[in-house]
Write a protein that holds these residues in place. Structure first.
Motif, PDB file in Angstrom:
ATOM      1  N   ALA A   3      16.768 -58.272  21.857  1.00 49.09           N
ATOM      2  CA  ALA A   3      16.391 -57.895  23.465  1.00 49.09           C
ATOM      3  C   ALA A   3      17.675 -58.318  24.170  1.00 49.09           C
ATOM      4  CB  ALA A   3      15.219 -58.710  23.835  1.00 49.09           C
ATOM      5  N   VAL A   4      18.171 -57.251  24.761  1.00 48.75           N
ATOM      6  CA  VAL A   4      19.441 -57.355  25.635  1.00 48.75           C
ATOM      7  C   VAL A   4      19.158 -57.544  27.104  1.00 48.75           C
ATOM      8  CG1 VAL A   4      21.709 -56.247  26.092  1.00 48.75           C
ATOM      9  CG2 VAL A   4      20.680 -56.179  23.791  1.00 48.75           C
ATOM     10  N   CYS A   5      19.387 -58.538  27.871  1.00 51.57           N
ATOM     11  CA  CYS A   5      19.033 -58.769  29.030  1.00 51.57           C
ATOM     12  C   CYS A   5      20.526 -58.512  30.137  1.00 51.57           C
ATOM     13  CB  CYS A   5      18.699 -60.318  29.230  1.00 51.57           C
ATOM     14  SG  CYS A   5      17.118 -60.661  28.556  1.00 51.57           S
ATOM     15  N   ILE A   6      20.125 -57.648  30.895  1.00 45.07           N
ATOM     16  CA  ILE A   6      21.200 -57.369  31.878  1.00 45.07           C
ATOM     17  C   ILE A   6      20.769 -57.846  33.188  1.00 45.07           C
ATOM     18  CG2 ILE A   6      22.978 -55.504  32.907  1.00 45.07           C
ATOM     19  CD1 ILE A   6      21.682 -53.678  30.447  1.00 45.07           C
ATOM     20  N   ASP A  57      23.280 -52.778  16.381  1.00 42.25           N
ATOM     21  CA  ASP A  57      23.277 -50.978  16.317  1.00 42.25           C
ATOM     22  C   ASP A  57      22.009 -50.930  17.176  1.00 42.25           C
ATOM     23  OD1 ASP A  57      23.685 -48.453  16.021  1.00 42.25           O
ATOM     24  OD2 ASP A  57      23.018 -48.492  13.843  1.00 42.25           O
ATOM     25  N   GLY A  58      20.904 -50.332  16.659  1.00 40.38           N
ATOM     26  CA  GLY A  58      19.889 -49.711  17.540  1.00 40.38           C
ATOM     27  C   GLY A  58      18.619 -50.777  17.339  1.00 40.38           C
ATOM     28  N   ASN A  59      17.235 -50.200  17.756  1.00 38.28           N
ATOM     29  CA  ASN A  59      16.166 -50.843  17.627  1.00 38.28           C
ATOM     30  C   ASN A  59      16.298 -51.900  18.590  1.00 38.28           C
ATOM     31  OD1 ASN A  59      13.522 -50.672  16.742  1.00 38.28           O
ATOM     32  ND2 ASN A  59      13.878 -52.617  15.511  1.00 38.28           N
ATOM     33  N   LEU A  60      16.709 -51.640  20.027  1.00 40.96           N
ATOM     34  CA  LEU A  60      16.715 -52.677  20.889  1.00 40.96           C
ATOM     35  C   LEU A  60      15.776 -52.714  21.733  1.00 40.96           C
ATOM     36  CD1 LEU A  60      20.685 -52.015  21.841  1.00 40.96           C
ATOM     37  CD2 LEU A  60      19.833 -53.661  20.172  1.00 40.96           C
ATOM     38  N   THR A  61      15.526 -53.631  22.506  1.00 32.96           N
ATOM     39  CA  THR A  61      14.623 -53.744  23.640  1.00 32.96           C
ATOM     40  C   THR A  61      15.513 -54.193  24.910  1.00 32.96           C
ATOM     41  OG1 THR A  61      12.773 -54.670  22.666  1.00 32.96           O
ATOM     42  CG2 THR A  61      12.886 -55.070  24.836  1.00 32.96           C
ATOM     43  N   VAL A  62      15.793 -53.276  25.673  1.00 35.72           N
ATOM     44  CA  VAL A  62      16.772 -53.400  26.797  1.00 35.72           C
ATOM     45  C   VAL A  62      15.899 -53.653  28.102  1.00 35.72           C
ATOM     46  CG1 VAL A  62      18.563 -52.450  28.214  1.00 35.72           C
ATOM     47  CG2 VAL A  62      18.241 -51.978  25.549  1.00 35.72           C
ATOM     48  N   LEU A  63      16.434 -54.910  28.828  1.00 35.21           N
ATOM     49  CA  LEU A  63      15.999 -55.491  29.768  1.00 35.21           C
ATOM     50  C   LEU A  63      16.887 -55.388  31.144  1.00 35.21           C
ATOM     51  CD1 LEU A  63      14.633 -57.672  27.343  1.00 35.21           C
ATOM     52  CD2 LEU A  63      13.277 -58.115  29.317  1.00 35.21           C
ATOM     53  N   GLY A  64      16.406 -54.757  32.138  1.00 33.41           N
ATOM     54  CA  GLY A  64      17.736 -54.602  33.262  1.00 33.41           C
ATOM     55  C   GLY A  64      16.825 -55.166  34.439  1.00 33.41           C
ATOM     56  N   TYR A  65      17.544 -56.209  35.167  1.00 32.26           N
ATOM     57  CA  TYR A  65      16.894 -56.630  36.512  1.00 32.26           C
ATOM     58  C   TYR A  65      17.752 -56.171  37.568  1.00 32.26           C
ATOM     59  CZ  TYR A  65      16.660 -60.435  40.233  1.00 32.26           C
ATOM     60  OH  TYR A  65      16.362 -60.923  41.345  1.00 32.26           O
ATOM     61  N   SER A  66      17.139 -55.770  38.584  1.00 34.18           N
ATOM     62  CA  SER A  66      17.925 -55.260  39.705  1.00 34.18           C
ATOM     63  C   SER A  66      18.902 -54.201  39.530  1.00 34.18           C
ATOM     64  CB  SER A  66      18.429 -56.518  40.674  1.00 34.18           C
ATOM     65  OG  SER A  66      18.709 -56.022  42.029  1.00 34.18           O
ATOM     66  N   MET A  67      20.220 -54.455  39.932  1.00 31.99           N
ATOM     67  CA  MET A  67      21.327 -53.755  39.445  1.00 31.99           C
ATOM     68  C   MET A  67      21.424 -53.384  37.900  1.00 31.99           C
ATOM     69  SD  MET A  67      25.377 -53.699  40.083  1.00 31.99           S
ATOM     70  CE  MET A  67      25.818 -54.820  38.744  1.00 31.99           C
ATOM     71  N   GLY A  68      21.050 -54.436  37.043  1.00 35.11           N
ATOM     72  CA  GLY A  68      20.785 -54.542  35.832  1.00 35.11           C
ATOM     73  C   GLY A  68      19.867 -53.335  35.393  1.00 35.11           C
ATOM     74  N   PHE A  93      31.779 -47.940  33.359  1.00 35.88           N
ATOM     75  CA  PHE A  93      32.433 -49.068  33.337  1.00 35.88           C
ATOM     76  C   PHE A  93      31.396 -50.089  32.699  1.00 35.88           C
ATOM     77  CE2 PHE A  93      32.949 -53.492  35.435  1.00 35.88           C
ATOM     78  CZ  PHE A  93      34.120 -53.573  35.132  1.00 35.88           C
ATOM     79  N   PHE A  94      30.356 -50.190  33.158  1.00 38.01           N
ATOM     80  CA  PHE A  94      29.371 -50.890  32.806  1.00 38.01           C
ATOM     81  C   PHE A  94      28.839 -50.662  31.193  1.00 38.01           C
ATOM     82  CE2 PHE A  94      28.522 -51.981  37.146  1.00 38.01           C
ATOM     83  CZ  PHE A  94      29.103 -53.319  37.346  1.00 38.01           C
ATOM     84  N   LEU A 104      12.129 -52.903  32.880  1.00 36.97           N
ATOM     85  CA  LEU A 104      12.909 -52.769  34.210  1.00 36.97           C
ATOM     86  C   LEU A 104      12.136 -53.867  35.234  1.00 36.97           C
ATOM     87  CD1 LEU A 104      13.280 -48.883  34.527  1.00 36.97           C
ATOM     88  CD2 LEU A 104      15.080 -50.525  33.977  1.00 36.97           C
ATOM     89  N   LEU A 105      12.845 -54.846  35.595  1.00 36.07           N
ATOM     90  CA  LEU A 105      12.403 -55.518  36.540  1.00 36.07           C
ATOM     91  C   LEU A 105      12.944 -55.564  37.990  1.00 36.07           C
ATOM     92  CD1 LEU A 105      12.694 -58.929  34.416  1.00 36.07           C
ATOM     93  CD2 LEU A 105      10.947 -57.176  34.407  1.00 36.07           C
ATOM     94  N   ALA A 106      12.224 -54.948  38.888  1.00 38.12           N
ATOM     95  CA  ALA A 106      12.423 -54.572  40.302  1.00 38.12           C
ATOM     96  C   ALA A 106      13.936 -54.003  40.242  1.00 38.12           C
ATOM     97  CB  ALA A 106      12.827 -55.991  41.172  1.00 38.12           C
ATOM     98  N   PRO A 107      13.756 -52.817  39.462  1.00 39.08           N
ATOM     99  CA  PRO A 107      15.208 -52.041  39.223  1.00 39.08           C
ATOM    100  C   PRO A 107      16.009 -51.368  40.389  1.00 39.08           C
ATOM    101  CG  PRO A 107      13.327 -50.681  38.562  1.00 39.08           C
ATOM    102  CD  PRO A 107      12.853 -52.146  38.998  1.00 39.08           C
ATOM    103  N   ALA A 108      17.293 -51.342  40.457  1.00 41.03           N
ATOM    104  CA  ALA A 108      18.016 -50.549  41.521  1.00 41.03           C
ATOM    105  C   ALA A 108      18.031 -49.242  41.045  1.00 41.03           C
ATOM    106  CB  ALA A 108      19.261 -51.129  41.630  1.00 41.03           C
ATOM    107  N   GLY A 109      18.572 -48.377  41.813  1.00 35.89           N
ATOM    108  CA  GLY A 109      18.827 -46.843  41.388  1.00 35.89           C
ATOM    109  C   GLY A 109      17.567 -45.860  41.922  1.00 35.89           C
ATOM    110  N   MET A 110      16.584 -46.601  42.690  1.00 38.14           N
ATOM    111  CA  MET A 110      15.744 -45.693  43.093  1.00 38.14           C
ATOM    112  C   MET A 110      15.838 -44.910  44.153  1.00 38.14           C
ATOM    113  SD  MET A 110      13.260 -46.478  40.828  1.00 38.14           S
ATOM    114  CE  MET A 110      14.647 -46.350  39.549  1.00 38.14           C
TER     115      MET A 110
END
Length: 304
Positions: free
Chosen positions: A58-61, A122-133, A107-108, A153-159
Motif C-alpha cells: 500500500a503506497v500512501c501519498i 512493480d504492480g498489484n499496488l493499493t494506492v492511497l491519496g489524501y487531499s493533493m495526494g 514531477f510527482f 482517495l481521502l478527501a481528494p483534490a482535483g475535483m
C-alpha cells in the motif's frame, strides 16, 4: 521622501527575507528521521516502510501542506490489516529535498515511479491519496492502471478549479504573486493548524510537527509551485480514464470538510460512476488522522 521609500522597501522585503532566513534541511535533522532515504533522479526522497515484509503493498501519498507523518496512525492500521505500507515525503516537504522545478503531474509521477523502482516494487499496488495526494494518485493510476489493484482517495483534490480567492490570485500572478503568497499564506496555514489543535488525533505531536514544517526554507515555495502546477486544473480526464480501465476506487469524504466540500462526491460520481463512496460524519479535512478508525473501517469493508 527617501526615508519613506527605504521603509517601504524594507517592509516589502520582509516576506522574502523571512523565507531566506528559515532553516534548511540539515544532515543532523535527517539523522533523526524515521525510515530511510533514496537518491532518485530529481533528488533525495525520504520514505518509510511499515507492516509485514511480504504483505500486499500500500503506497500512501500525503497532501499539499502536511508531510508523510500525517499517515502514521493510518499506516499502523493498514499494517495490522496485513499491508506492507510505504509512506514518503513529496519533494519540498518533510525530509525530502527542496528542489526547484514545476511541481506538476509529471514531477510527482516521476518521484513515485523512481521510488518504486528504487524499492523494486512493480504492480498489484493499493494506492492511497489524501487531499493533493489524491490528485497525485489519480494521475499515477491513470498513467499506470496495470500497476494499481485499488485506488483509495481521502478527501481528494482535483475535483474543482481554484478560482476567485487570494490563493488563486497569488498563484496566477508572476513575481507579485510570489510576494503575496509568502506574505499571507504562512499566516493562514498556522491559523489553520491552531484551529485544529483541540481535535483528537492518531498521530502523536502532529500539531507541533505541522508548525515545525512551516519554519523550514523551501516549504512555502513548494506549496505555491504545486498550486501553479498539479492543482491548477481538475483530474476529470484522469478519473474518466481510471473508470475506463476498470480500476476499483474507494473515495472517502468528510462531512464537514472546509477544503474539499462534500459536493465533490457528486462530481466524482459523474466522472466515475463505479467509484464506491463513503462519507465520514462530523469529520473535517484532516480525517486521516482525526477519524482514522472510521477511514480504516471503510477500507476494510471495501476489501470484502
Amino acid at each position: 521622501m527617501m526615508w519613506v521609500a527605504v521603509i517601504l522597501l524594507g517592509i516589502l522585503a520582509i516576506p522574502i527575507t523571512t523565507e531566506l532566513m528559515r532553516s534548511g534541511m540539515s544532515d543532523a535533522q535527517r539523522a533523526k528521521a524515521p525510515g530511510q532515504f533514496a537518491l532518485l533522479s530529481q533528488g533525495t526522497t525520504h520514505y518509510e516502510w511499515l507492516g509485514p515484509d511480504r504483505g500486499p503493498v500500500a503506497v500512501c501519498i500525503h497532501g499539499l501542506t502536511t508531510p508523510s507523518f500525517v499517515w502514521r496512525g493510518m499506516a499502523k492500521g493498514l499494517a495490522l490489516m496485513g499491508f506492507r505500507v510505504l509512506v514518503y515525503d513529496l519533494y519540498g516537504r518533510g525530509y525530502s529535498d527542496r528542489i526547484r522545478g514545476d511541481q506538476d503531474a509529471d514531477f510527482f509521477d516521476r518521484q513515485l515511479v523512481d521510488l518504486l523502482g528504487d524499492q523494486n516494487i512493480d504492480g498489484n499496488l493499493t494506492v492511497l491519496g489524501y487531499s493533493m495526494g489524491g490528485a497525485v494518485a489519480a494521475h499515477f493510476t491513470a498513467r499506470h492502471p496495470q500497476r494499481v489493484k485499488q485506488l483509495i482517495l481521502l478527501a481528494p483534490a482535483g475535483m474543482f478549479e481554484l478560482a476567485g480567492s487570494r490563493i488563486a490570485l497569488a498563484r496566477d500572478l508572476p513575481i507579485i504573486g510570489d510576494w503575496l503568497f509568502l506574505a499571507a499564506y504562512p499566516w493562514e496555514v498556522r491559523r489553520g493548524i491552531k484551529a485544529e489543535e483541540h481535535l483528537p488525533t492518531s498521530v502523536d505531536g502532529i500539531y507541533d510537527l505541522q508548525h515545525a514544517e512551516t519554519t523550514r526554507r523551501g516549504y512555502f515555495p513548494a506549496v505555491l509551485s504545486s498550486l501553479r502546477g498539479l492543482l491548477r486544473t481538475t483530474c476529470e480526464d484522469q478519473h474518466r480514464a481510471i473508470a475506463a480501465a476498470g480500476v476499483p476506487v474507494l473515495a472517502v469524504w468528510a462531512e464537514e470538510d472546509g477544503v474539499i466540500p462534500l459536493s465533490c462526491k457528486d462530481t466524482l460520481a459523474e466522472w466515475n460512476p463505479n467509484a464506491h463512496k463513503v462519507v465520514v460524519p462530523e469529520a473535517g479535512h484532516s480525517l486521516p488522522h482525526t477519524h482514522t478508525d472510521r477511514v480504516l473501517e471503510a477500507i476494510r469493508a471495501s476489501r470484502g
